[in-house]
Write a protein that holds these residues in place. Structure first.
Motif, mmCIF file in Angstrom:
data_model
loop_
_atom_site.group_PDB
_atom_site.id
_atom_site.type_symbol
_atom_site.label_atom_id
_atom_site.label_comp_id
_atom_site.label_asym_id
_atom_site.label_seq_id
_atom_site.Cartn_x
_atom_site.Cartn_y
_atom_site.Cartn_z
ATOM 1 N N ARG A 121 0.852 -1.223 0.078
ATOM 2 C CA ARG A 121 0.080 -0.039 0.096
ATOM 3 C C ARG A 121 0.920 1.229 0.051
ATOM 4 N NH1 ARG A 121 -5.166 -1.337 3.986
ATOM 5 N NH2 ARG A 121 -5.673 -3.258 3.027
ATOM 6 N N THR A 171 -1.078 4.505 -1.669
ATOM 7 C CA THR A 171 -2.755 4.237 -1.019
ATOM 8 C C THR A 171 -2.828 5.153 0.091
ATOM 9 O OG1 THR A 171 -2.933 1.977 -1.857
ATOM 10 C CG2 THR A 171 -4.445 2.686 -0.374
ATOM 11 N N ARG A 206 -9.468 2.305 2.324
ATOM 12 C CA ARG A 206 -9.657 1.029 2.253
ATOM 13 C C ARG A 206 -10.710 0.474 3.358
ATOM 14 N NH1 ARG A 206 -6.218 -2.737 -0.658
ATOM 15 N NH2 ARG A 206 -5.007 -1.701 -1.947
#
Length: 275
Positions: free
Chosen positions: A29, A34, A39
């Motif tokens: 990630r 990210t 998420r």
């Protein structure tokens, strides 16, 4: 569902294994940049999600329901977990270097067919590409190299189930590599008759001649080879009994490559053993 509750589904897996996978996912990630809060699952919960699929053979629909995910998100989380695990599997050259450093007396090689749901893929002469005539079901052929005591150290990419073991071994460069290591280090590879004529570095039983009989010496040799090589079957059995996901794959058959590589990494983590 809380992390503590979902972890009860993988009690047969050490928590350190789940934590290791969570760290791999976290690194992934970070590399993908990210952003936080983007998420539905944290790294540890995603690791548990993947391990439930691997160990218990939990259906994705159930996993999606348990974690409040859509089916498409469930597939995405699973494939991401498979990818980061499979990336840690040793390549053929690395596995053989480990065998060389360990001073093994010999290697074992055996193919296993990972069962799949019925797939429609036409091969040569109109034959079903993924149908295994030997096993009478659809599947993908995976070659497994093991140590003398039956510990798997390398798994190949998947090939269609209709292909014979020798064909698969040649496609993966195994025949050249194993013949070379046998010549250089006097480390032969024990196989069954499915690898007949693979090369001088392979040791397999004598085949009974048409209309004839094996000599007493050949029969004795066969008993010795089969007795020693029988331990190799532990490698395939260990992978399939530990991970229910390997008993039948409902994903695209090409995914068997990542699944078996990821399973090898998980096995090494569980037993803290590479070779």
């Amino acid at each position: 569902m809380s992390t503590s509750v979902t972890y009860t589904a993988v009690l047969d897996v050490k928590r350190s294994t789940a934590e290791h996978l969570a760290q791999l996912l976290r690194d992934h990630r970070i590399a993908a940049r990210t952003r936080k809060g983007r998420r539905a699952l944290g790294c540890f919960r995603q690791a548990v999600f993947v391990l439930r699929w691997f160990v218990d053979g939990s259906r994705l629909a159930q996993l999606a329901c348990d974690n409040g995910l859509s089916i498409s998100s469930a597939y995405r989380y699973l494939h991401e977990g498979l990818s980061v695990l499979a990336a840690g599997a040793p390549g053929l050259a690395t596995a053989l270097e480990h065998a060389k450093a360990a001073g093994l007396t010999h290697l074992n090689l055996d193919g296993t067919v990972i069962r799949t749901d019925r797939v429609a893929a036409q091969g040569p002469n109109g034959a079903d590409l993924w149908w295994s005539g030997k096993h009478k079901h659809h599947g993908g052929n995976v070659q497994v190299i093991a140590t003398p005591d039956g510990w798997p150290i390398w798994v190949s990419p998947v090939r269609p189930g209709r292909e014979h073991d020798t064909t698969c071994a040649r496609h993966h460069g195994l025949t050249d590599a194993l013949n070379r290591i046998a010549a250089e280090l006097d480390m032969p590879t024990l196989v069954d008759l499915g690898y007949e004529n693979a090369g001088n570095g392979f040791r397999h039983p004598h085949k009974k001649p048409a209309g004839g009989e094996l000599t007493e010496v050949q029969q004795t040799y066969n008993k010795v080879i089969r007795g020693i090589h029988a331990v190799c079957e532990r490698a395939n059995s260990l992978l399939k009994t530990t991970f229910k996901a390997l008993r039948r794959v409902s994903l695209d058959p090409s995914r068997i490559t990542e699944i078996t590589a990821a399973a090898l990494v998980l096995l090494q983590l569980e037993y803290d053993r590479i070779i």
